[in-house]
Design an enzyme around this catalytic site. Sequence first.
Site: not given
Length: 671
Positions: A421, A611, A632
Amino acid sequence: MSATSLDQDISTVAYARHIGTAVLFVGTDGTWSVGRVGQKVSEYQSVKFNGQGGIHDDTFDVTALAAELREDGGYVLYLQANQNPALFFEATTDAQGNINGAKALSQAELFAAEVRYGIDLNYNGGLGDAMVLVDAGSVNLYLDGLGAYQLQQPDGSFRPLQFGGVALTLDALEGFEIETIVPKEGGYQIYVRDEEDNLFELGTDEAGSVDAGTFQTVGSAQLSELEQRLGEDINAAGDTPVAAGWTSLLKTAAVKAQVEALTANNAKINHAGLVKIVDAAIESVGGASNPIGTDLFSDLKAIAARGKELFTAPDLAGAETGYLLYVFNQLVNGSKANNFYTGGQTQTQTLGNLSANATANTLQKLEDKWLLGKDLPNPTTEGDTANPNAAAASGLYKAFSAELISGASAFDVNQGSAGTCYLLASMAAVAQVNPTALNSVFVPNGSSADSLQTWGVRFFDTNGKVHWVTANNQFVVKNLEDTETAYSKVKGVDAQGNPTQELWAPLLEKAYAQANELQIFGRTTQTNSMLAIEGGLAEAVVNVAGGKVTTFADEVTTYNGNSILQTSVVPTGSTALEEYTKAMNEGKVLFVVSQATTSDANGSKLFVPGHAYMAYDADTSSATNTTVKVYNPWGFSAVTAQEPVPSHLAPFDMEMAALVGTTGISLWMSV
């Protein structure tokens, strides 16, 4: 990870440090767990001593390197002493992770463990007691199984390099890299480079004992004179002038013919031409197991030495790059990355640097690695640990066809199951705020003989120096019949939400794993594997786009010793909110780290812990806008009639004040 917790590990998420017959897992707090491939993270066993868990790399002043399964259902851990890198240990556990035995490893036991599991535990570049060729030239330099430098003598025997009567080792030279060694009267002359690219020389006596009193800087004028006199491209800069008739130096007829044909009328050699030259070189050897010989090795070195004038490698914007110069130098003159060849398998094989004694098969593998993009990363990953169902998994490689870039934006980035991520958030940020920056990242090579497309892919190291790898259009799938990649996806959406297919995001993710074995990113595990690039922070913004990133803290400091991640103090008369807002309005990257858990009114996920996200200006027409969109890297997701409550929203709107003020959220910005 909060902006104030700067003493934590560089990973924003937990990650697998090693996956072999077992998984060695390191949590966000640095603690060790062990498990089996296919288990969820929640099913791993915490490593315990006397019934107590929470063991990490500082508990016993040893770093855990790997875990493997034992026949009795327990695990064996391999450990390295923090204060003495030459000291290794083996610890055994039961199936519940309880340590029930430990011992120091002898040299023979260390070597046996490396060979048995295919792990380079002492990072000398080889397995077991095999000699590893570091540099080939007028003097061949090797590392032995313990990481000690050895000079090869004309009769094939070895003589150790020594300093103060002690063997000179890889660890002792930390911060320096030996470029080349040449013989001189009564000994040898060694040329070394530091991390800032400064070149130095020092001499030895005939026995290989280094004289510290001879250590001195090599200036540009002295370097030019030395290279002319010795006929060596000492600093491997590829800047030897191309004089008229220089090809008369080339002794291999097929190679000479190719070079002369490709450079006729002052033409430059492109990627396809360089492949033709190497193919001709391989064919001239006459058999895969035959040594390439002194003449051919010298010919290839002569071409590499003139690479700056011979090669052409324009990026997507048409600007000339040093891509071919860089990769051909790694192929011919040696690289740490040449120690192993992965080829998309879960276990590597030893390869080695090129030399006159290397076989045509070695040259072929080096061509595959540096020019054809076939040294694919180990496909195994632990998975996105922001997802509680993450488990170690692997896959196969399959070729995908699509445009490289078609209107780059953050929405091209769609994470998949790998725990990358931080990297994909960085890529999305660059694509959104400065999409033309990607033009300088890629050099298009076209298709190879087997119809695979390749590109040169550029990265910056922790000192801002440029490095290149070659990546092709093969990506990991779980099954060969799959039409979508397992990790970073080929699919994305455009600004209107329409589906698109672009290769740049999965290509950059895979190339990052390939470049990791160059040891340029400062990561804990520096291998060509997808699992080795899981977990990270905003350093990836810099690795992709250059520059630096910073966050605000009470004092200026570097993060984990990495100069590209440097905290800043808020300027007098300003606030962190004002500085981040100003950066956002100036089109700078905002990298977001979340340890928060938030949802929208309908229950769709916004922030999840462990994250990374990116944020960008929601109104570029206003120079004082205070609203951002947060993306995201799991991919574009919106409320639709078909899906009124999506699992997550991306992007979602926030006021900068709310973003900066949310507990568990920290921001980094490009500077």
